[in-house]
Write a protein that holds these residues in place. Structure first.
Motif, PDB file in Angstrom:
ATOM      1  N   ASP A  29      -2.325  -7.293  -6.109  1.00 34.74           N
ATOM      2  CA  ASP A  29      -1.189  -7.294  -7.049  1.00 34.74           C
ATOM      3  C   ASP A  29       0.154  -7.606  -6.399  1.00 34.74           C
ATOM      4  O   ASP A  29       1.175  -7.637  -7.076  1.00 34.74           O
ATOM      5  N   ALA A  63       3.034  -0.411 -10.951  1.00 31.05           N
ATOM      6  CA  ALA A  63       3.842   0.710 -10.467  1.00 31.05           C
ATOM      7  C   ALA A  63       4.265   0.434  -9.034  1.00 31.05           C
ATOM      8  O   ALA A  63       3.538  -0.173  -8.264  1.00 31.05           O
ATOM      9  N   GLY A  64       5.456   0.826  -8.679  1.00 32.62           N
ATOM     10  CA  GLY A  64       5.930   0.636  -7.302  1.00 32.62           C
ATOM     11  C   GLY A  64       6.472  -0.749  -7.039  1.00 32.62           C
ATOM     12  O   GLY A  64       6.922  -1.045  -5.934  1.00 32.62           O
ATOM     13  N   GLU A 106       0.830  -1.202   0.000  1.00 28.15           N
ATOM     14  CA  GLU A 106       0.000   0.000   0.000  1.00 28.15           C
ATOM     15  C   GLU A 106       0.872   1.262   0.000  1.00 28.15           C
ATOM     16  O   GLU A 106       0.630   2.210  -0.731  1.00 28.15           O
ATOM     17  N   HIS A 107       1.943   1.199   0.823  1.00 33.64           N
ATOM     18  CA  HIS A 107       2.860   2.325   0.947  1.00 33.64           C
ATOM     19  C   HIS A 107       3.509   2.657  -0.410  1.00 33.64           C
ATOM     20  O   HIS A 107       3.733   3.815  -0.740  1.00 33.64           O
ATOM     21  N   PHE A 108       3.813   1.615  -1.167  1.00 38.98           N
ATOM     22  CA  PHE A 108       4.461   1.835  -2.476  1.00 38.98           C
ATOM     23  C   PHE A 108       3.443   1.872  -3.616  1.00 38.98           C
ATOM     24  O   PHE A 108       3.813   1.790  -4.793  1.00 38.98           O
ATOM     25  N   GLY A 109       2.157   1.927  -3.288  1.00 37.85           N
ATOM     26  CA  GLY A 109       1.118   2.036  -4.304  1.00 37.85           C
ATOM     27  C   GLY A 109       0.795   0.740  -5.020  1.00 37.85           C
ATOM     28  O   GLY A 109       0.329   0.745  -6.158  1.00 37.85           O
ATOM     29  N   VAL A 110       1.047  -0.391  -4.373  1.00 40.95           N
ATOM     30  CA  VAL A 110       0.718  -1.681  -4.978  1.00 40.95           C
ATOM     31  C   VAL A 110      -0.510  -2.247  -4.249  1.00 40.95           C
ATOM     32  O   VAL A 110      -0.478  -2.426  -3.029  1.00 40.95           O
ATOM     33  N   ALA A 111      -1.572  -2.517  -5.006  1.00 41.28           N
ATOM     34  CA  ALA A 111      -2.798  -3.034  -4.396  1.00 41.28           C
ATOM     35  C   ALA A 111      -2.564  -4.443  -3.845  1.00 41.28           C
ATOM     36  O   ALA A 111      -1.723  -5.186  -4.358  1.00 41.28           O
ATOM     37  N   GLN A 112      -3.364  -4.791  -2.794  1.00 42.51           N
ATOM     38  CA  GLN A 112      -3.219  -6.102  -2.155  1.00 42.51           C
ATOM     39  C   GLN A 112      -3.207  -7.247  -3.166  1.00 42.51           C
ATOM     40  O   GLN A 112      -2.369  -8.143  -3.103  1.00 42.51           O
TER      41      GLN A 112
END
Lengths: 395, 392
Positions: free
Chosen positions: A282, A295-296, A274-280
């Motif tokens: 993914d 991304a991220g 989440e912190h790096f913008g990656v959804a659970q």
């Protein structure tokens, strides 16, 4: 002065092991392989035939035993063992013969509302039926479970986050099945599988790092499970971790502390994603080198490699095993690129010797390990302090 | 060094009629003298087996006949046999960065001589070691030809397969001097190097607070930090000799902790080595002598309590990491300063460890003392020599 071991037990075990290693042997070959005299070897073979453990296999026209010598083999159906893996989301059961052939394997989902000892009993009976194995010949059941299993009180799970009700009833399960039922820590059993069937074949010391919905280690030293005096060996997840990224803290004395466990379990990794913008959904894809659209993903990947390095540095520097094996869905999704990054991170800590590999086993390593441990115990038990004519039911 | 076949592989006939010379040697060592019959009884073997072994030991020169001292009822007393302790010798050494201690023992295990020499980094290490060994052998009246083995305990990582240094952080320039030059100077005598903390752990397991405990870890804190690990009664060296190099393990450092020389990253070394504890002592106003500070802090009220808790937190990281990997029956704390904290510090470490995880931890200070490394070296030399005597 320790008591001399009963000659019968020693000799019978030697013949058993020779037949297990070689398959079929003549009496002469058995004598040669065990170092017993031909007369003694023949006597032991006769006794083992009477007890249904050994059977006549074939007549060979040529052999060191002369023309038309008979060969003997272990009778696989003489005894059975069952291995159970009590995962948090599923239960896997496998039935094997005393010679180690797995005849039945099944997996089912954990039931809503928890599992009871009755359900385990039913699953074991179903597995035995699928293997056409009579329950009277079941010699040992090993149940792999999350948590700390105290080796001085086998079957007693002394510390666990898994609160299913069957654990309290493990002794009643043994009573119902008429054979010893013992618990063992799941990751330790997976380490045993990896050692015998996977990436650790041929080594003596191995550390398995399990990186999945939680993090744990299983170690084998000198070919034997390292349990520790109270079953706590490998529970490194409790250690404070020197992580830099965000973590789901463990509450300790009023403050949040990052631990190896909270840095690497599912919650920790999802929070990091989440912190790096990656959804659970993914996260595992981002770990996979083949997936580049997230991304991220790069930064997530690097931080996880760093955390894995922090987690496996202690067993490497304390035990210096022949090999460290990474397994679990997170490690396997990361694959070779993750392995390379972890090794690069570890090099930052010093000139440590590094022999790290990915697991070569599938998801049911715990059930396979449970079968392996059950086999070892059952074989030890076959001739335990018994004379030639007792201990095993005549067949 | 032939490893005897494990007992479960011996068949019944072999068990009764074979007595391995190593077991017979141990019995003779533990008794002033024995008859062949007594030896057979003590080892639960046949008289023939005992007689064969006594003959074999006599031929080696390891055993001699004891003069008759009387008669038994009904006839002459049976011949008695005793160990000849001076038939060979071993050398043990504790090699540190500024001094070396050498000791000579006979094969019976009796210490014959001991010498300590200090030196400077510019000295020729191999020559100095050889001179010290020669002096010590002279004092012990032991000829070099009768020395069967030299074991040297030294900081660093020694590859258990090659016997060579894989890593020597205190005195890298010694690597060649130790492994090549000293071997050349001592002729054909086998020279074995062993990590110093491993030897101290062996001494502690045999003669110290670890007696009778099959799984124990000796945590050594001094200029460097290391573990000696005994599993199932045996020293665990690891595949490459790196077992116990715990100083390298990364560990979070609370803000405000100063980094000390040595390993650059926040690590167990940075938390618990001598320089780190000295720096903490200074920070709490107890000077820079770690040992003196730990002693003084126990009667220094709140200020002392804060320092002792600081040290306890640091050591608890080392202890917890160890216990969560190995879960030994005992953790022995030793080295150059930790004892000075006394029972007070031990209790604080115990509580700090309990706050990290529920793993059961039993702590004790080392008992063997300053000579643990030397005693471990002698013991290793004796064990290996005794095993090797009967290898052929």
């Amino acid at each position: 002065m320790s008591a001399r071991p009963a000659a019968w037990s020693l000799n019978a075990r030697a013949v058993f092991d020779a037949l297990l290693a070689h398959g079929m042997l003549t009496r002469g070959e058995i004598a040669e392989s065990t170092g017993l005299s031909r007369v003694t070897a023949s006597g032991v073979v006769e006794q083992l035939i009477r007890r249904g453990i050994v059977e006549y296999a074939a007549t060979v026209p040529w052999s060191s035993g002369g023309p038309n010598a008979r060969t003997y083999a272990l009778r696989p159906t003489a005894a059975y063992v069952v291995g159970v893996a009590a995962h948090l989301d599923r239960i896997a059961v496998a039935t094997a013969t005393i010679t180690g052939d797995v005849l039945a394997e099944s997996t089912c989902a954990v039931e809503a509302g928890g599992d009871t000892a009755d359900r385990f009993h039913r699953l074991i009976l179903e597995s035995l039926a699928a293997a056409a194995a009579p329950v009277e010949r079941l010699h040992r059941v090993v149940v792999g479970t999350p948590g700390v299993v105290d080796p001085s009180a086998q079957g007693y799970v002394s510390f666990t986050s898994d609160v299913r009700s069957w654990q309290a009833d493990i002794t009643s399960l043994g009573g119902a099945l008429g054979c010893p039922v013992i618990c063992e820590n799941d990751v330790k059993l997976a380490a045993l599988s990896e050692m015998h069937l996977g990436a650790g074949r041929g080594v003596r010391d191995l550390v398995l790092a399990w990186i999945d919905d939680g993090f744990a280690l299983g170690a084998i030293v000198g070919g034997r499970l390292l349990r520790g005096d109270h079953g706590w060996a490998g529970e490194i997840g409790f250690m404070p971790a020197a992580v830099t990224g965000p973590v789901v803290g463990t509450r300790r004395g009023g403050t949040h502390v990052a631990t190896v466990q909270s840095a690497l379990n599912a919650h920790g990794i999802y929070a990091l994603g989440e912190h790096f913008g990656v959804a659970q959904a993914d996260v595992l894809a981002a770990m996979s080198a083949r997936f580049t659209g997230v991304a991220g993903a790069d930064t997530l990947f690097a931080e996880i490699a760093h955390r894995v390095a922090l987690a496996i540095a202690p067993p490497i520097l304390i035990l210096d095993p022949d090999v460290v094996v990474l397994t679990g869905s997170v490690a396997l999704a990361g694959g070779q690129p993750l392995l390379d990054s972890v090794i690069a991170e570890l090099r930052e800590f010093g000139p440590l010797p590094l022999s790290i590999m990915l697991s070569e086993l599938d998801r049911e390593a715990v059930a396979q390990g449970a079968v392996l441990l059950a086999l070892a115990d059952a074989r030890d038990g076959l001739f335990d302090g018994t004379s030639a004519d007792e201990g095993l039911d005549p067949l | 060094m032939t490893a005897a076949r494990p007992p479960d592989r011996l068949t019944s006939g072999e068990l009764l009629h074979h007595l391995d010379p190593r077991s017979a040697f141990e019995q003779l060592r533990m008794h002033e003298s024995l008859t062949r019959g007594e030896l057979a009884d003590l080892t639960s073997r046949s008289r023939t087996a005992a007689a064969d072994v006594v003959d074999q030991l006599m031929r080696l020169g390891a055993v001699h006949q004891v003069a008759h001292t009387g008669t038994a009822v009904g006839g002459p007393a049976a011949q008695r046999y005793a160990l000849t302790p001076t038939f060979c010798y071993v050398v043990g050494a504790d090699v540190r960065h500024d001094e070396v201690t050498v000791a000579v023992a006979d094969i019976g295990g009796t210490l014959r001589a001991q010498i300590t020499e200090s030196f400077h980094p510019t000295d020729d290490a191999a020559q100095l070691l050889r001179r010290t060994i020669e002096h010590c052998l002279h004092d012990a009246a032991a000829p070099l030809e009768q020395v069967r083995r030299v074991v040297m305990g030294t900081p660093g990582v020694i590859d258990p397969v090659t016997g060579e240094f894989a890593f020597a952080y205190l005195m890298p320039s010694w690597k060649h001097a130790l492994t090549t030059d000293i071997r050349a100077l001592l002729g054909g005598v086998p020279v074995v190097f062993e990590n110093d903390v491993n030897l101290a752990a062996m001494a502690e397991a045999r003669d110290g607070v670890g007696r009778g405990i099959p799984n124990l870890v000796f945590a050594w804190m001094s200029i460097g930090v290391g573990l000696g690990t005994i599993l199932n009664g045996r020293l665990h060296r690891g595949r490459h000799g790196w077992s116990g190099e715990i100083g390298f393990i990364p560990a979070p450092m609370p803000p405000g902790y100063a980094l000390v020389p040595g390993l650059p990253h926040p690590s167990i070394h940075q938390l618990t080595c001598l320089a780190a504890i000295a720096s903490a002592a200074d920070h709490h106003g107890f000077g820079t002598d770690a040992r003196a500070a730990l002693g003084a802090a126990q009667s220094a009220g709140e200020r002392g309590s804060a320092f002792l808790d600081d040290v306890a937190l640091r050591v608890a990281q080392l202890v917890s990491t160890t216990c969560l990997v190995v879960n030994p029956g005992l953790v022995v704390l030793g080295g150059s300063f930790i004892h000075a904290g006394g029972e007070d510090l031990l209790g604080r470490i115990q509580r700090a460890t309990g706050a990290i995880s529920p793993v059961p931890v039993r702590l004790a200070y080392a008992e063997v003392g300053d000579e643990a490394i030397l005693r471990g070296a002698l013991q290793a030399a004796l064990d290996d020599t005794r095993d090797g005597l009967f290898a052929s």
